[in-house]
Enzyme design. Structure first.
Site, PDB file in Angstrom:
ATOM      1  N   CYS A  72      19.464 -27.432  25.855  1.00 45.15           N
ATOM      2  CA  CYS A  72      20.720 -27.952  25.307  1.00 45.15           C
ATOM      3  C   CYS A  72      21.245 -29.116  26.147  1.00 45.15           C
ATOM      4  O   CYS A  72      21.427 -28.964  27.362  1.00 45.15           O
ATOM      5  CB  CYS A  72      21.763 -26.833  25.264  1.00 45.15           C
ATOM      6  SG  CYS A  72      23.402 -27.405  24.763  1.00 45.15           S
ATOM      7  N   ASN A  74      33.103 -29.143  14.229  1.00 41.33           N
ATOM      8  CA  ASN A  74      32.258 -28.489  13.232  1.00 41.33           C
ATOM      9  C   ASN A  74      31.590 -27.307  13.912  1.00 41.33           C
ATOM     10  O   ASN A  74      31.002 -27.465  14.981  1.00 41.33           O
ATOM     11  CB  ASN A  74      31.159 -29.429  12.723  1.00 41.33           C
ATOM     12  CG  ASN A  74      31.706 -30.668  12.055  1.00 41.33           C
ATOM     13  OD1 ASN A  74      32.825 -30.669  11.568  1.00 41.33           O
ATOM     14  ND2 ASN A  74      30.920 -31.722  12.016  1.00 41.33           N
ATOM     15  N   HIS A 105      25.788 -25.690  21.034  1.00 37.96           N
ATOM     16  CA  HIS A 105      26.776 -25.536  22.103  1.00 37.96           C
ATOM     17  C   HIS A 105      28.175 -25.814  21.545  1.00 37.96           C
ATOM     18  O   HIS A 105      28.370 -26.773  20.791  1.00 37.96           O
ATOM     19  CB  HIS A 105      26.465 -26.527  23.230  1.00 37.96           C
ATOM     20  CG  HIS A 105      27.209 -26.262  24.495  1.00 37.96           C
ATOM     21  ND1 HIS A 105      26.618 -25.715  25.605  1.00 37.96           N
ATOM     22  CD2 HIS A 105      28.503 -26.462  24.837  1.00 37.96           C
ATOM     23  CE1 HIS A 105      27.502 -25.607  26.577  1.00 37.96           C
ATOM     24  NE2 HIS A 105      28.665 -26.044  26.127  1.00 37.96           N
ATOM     25  N   HIS A 152      31.357 -27.432  20.814  1.00 35.78           N
ATOM     26  CA  HIS A 152      31.840 -28.784  21.108  1.00 35.78           C
ATOM     27  C   HIS A 152      32.567 -29.341  19.893  1.00 35.78           C
ATOM     28  O   HIS A 152      32.421 -28.852  18.774  1.00 35.78           O
ATOM     29  CB  HIS A 152      30.678 -29.714  21.473  1.00 35.78           C
ATOM     30  CG  HIS A 152      29.782 -30.066  20.314  1.00 35.78           C
ATOM     31  ND1 HIS A 152      28.885 -29.172  19.759  1.00 35.78           N
ATOM     32  CD2 HIS A 152      29.665 -31.210  19.593  1.00 35.78           C
ATOM     33  CE1 HIS A 152      28.232 -29.750  18.770  1.00 35.78           C
ATOM     34  NE2 HIS A 152      28.697 -30.971  18.623  1.00 35.78           N
TER      35      HIS A 152
END
Length: 348
Positions: free
Chosen positions: A70, A156, A167, A169
């Protein structure tokens, strides 16, 4: 809150927002990155009047990498990421694959937590307040950008929404134009003002919802949350401050202090909508803010639009022929029923 600005290896700006005033951020980005080059271009649709961003360079952006790859997690020995530090509270950086760049605006990524498997709803109120403060700070800063006319802060969540990084965000889009959605709201407000010279459309909508009560989800000293009368989405909540302001930086201390707990409560209710055993509710959380330098800026009302594309367990609301072709939404869930379900989700 302490803010520290630095640069990534390719020149993009990175900002750390820390809860501790004594936090020190000196770690540099060791990656051998080339300077970011973009082909972002704004084109205008002559029939609809819409602005469309053409951004072919985004075809190569990172897509659903495994957790151990990630790019939004803190860096580890032998695995540098977009965030060079080995830990952070909130981090904001220029998107490596921006939809808008240069004279076409700016795109930023907002990492709420270093925990890859958490969500915004998992934050405590202090940490949530920091993330919201970062959004407000970026809005104020981007207002000074010569190309920017409007700032959109949003999150989103969920592959069903189209998320490409798992992750937790959010993002910030700084547009070089006023978005079509905002233009329509401003036009509606102007028409309302012409009919009722001493009234404001946003104020009147909130007043009417509070008076009706059937669609109210939360009503506090400084905020009101309700399912709108003509909701587009199966479960959709609008959150307004009781005192109308144009954007996040304009909130007063009392409204700002109450917001983190209220926002977390709404997110947690969304996660309880479909009962235990179901995956986390996919959602879009969108802050509508007034455009800068607009003659009717102060008449616009800051508000949050929070909605999910899930209409029932295992079923999604797709934008089909009527919605996609004609922009006429068809909602299977009555707004009053959605509001009742969201009120019930507080006690589950």
């Amino acid at each position: 809150m302490k803010k520290t600005s630095t640069r990534l290896a390719d020149g993009r700006e990175l900002l750390y927002y820390d809860l501790r005033d004594d936090a020190v951020r000196t770690t540099t980005d060791p990656r051998p990155l080339d300077a970011v080059t973009t082909g972002s271009e704004i084109r205008h649709d002559p029939l609809l009047g819409d602005a469309v961003a053409i951004a072919s360079h985004r075809q190569g952006r990172t897509y659903l990498p495994p957790a151990d790859a990630c790019p939004l997690c803190p860096s580890r020995p032998g695995r540098p990421t977009e965030i060079p530090a080995d830990d952070y509270d909130v981090a904001v950086f220029e998107n490596r694959f921006p939809s808008l760049a240069g004279d076409s605006g700016r795109c930023e990524v907002v990492c709420f937590t270093p925990d890859h498997h958490a969500s915004f709803a998992d934050l405590d109120e202090e940490h949530a307040a920091l993330a919201l403060a970062a959004w407000a700070d970026r809005t104020a800063e981007l207002a000074t950008h010569p190309a920017v006319r409007q700032v959109y802060c949003f999150e989103n969540r969920g592959e069903e929404i189209g998320v490409t990084l798992g992750h937790p965000h959010g993002q910030i889009y700084a547009y070089p134009f006023v978005t079509p959605r905002t233009e329509r709201m401003l036009a509606s407000a102007a028409a309302h003002r012409a009919r009722h010279p001493h009234q404001n459309l946003f104020d009147d909508v909130v007043t009417a919802e509070r008076a009706d009560g059937r669609r109210t989800v939360l009503d506090t000293a400084h905020w009101t949350a309700f399912v709108p009368y003509a909701a587009h989405w199966p479960y959709e909540v609008h959150l307004y401050p009781r005192r109308r302001v144009p954007d996040l930086p304009a909130l007063d201390d009392a409204a700002r202090a109450e917001l983190p707990g209220l926002y977390l409560e709404l997110l947690r209710r969304f996660d309880r909508l479909f009962g235990p055993g179901h995956p986390p509710t996919p959602y879009i959380s969108a802050w509508h803010q007034a455009p800068f330098h607009h003659p009717h800026r102060t008449e616009f009302a800051l508000h949050l639009e929070l909605f999910t594309v899930r209409r029932t367990p295992g079923k999604l609301k797709f934008l089909a022929g009527s919605e996609s072709g004609m922009s006429v939404f068809i909602n299977d869930v009555p707004p009053e029923a959605a509001a009742q379900r969201l009120r019930e989700a507080a006690t589950e």
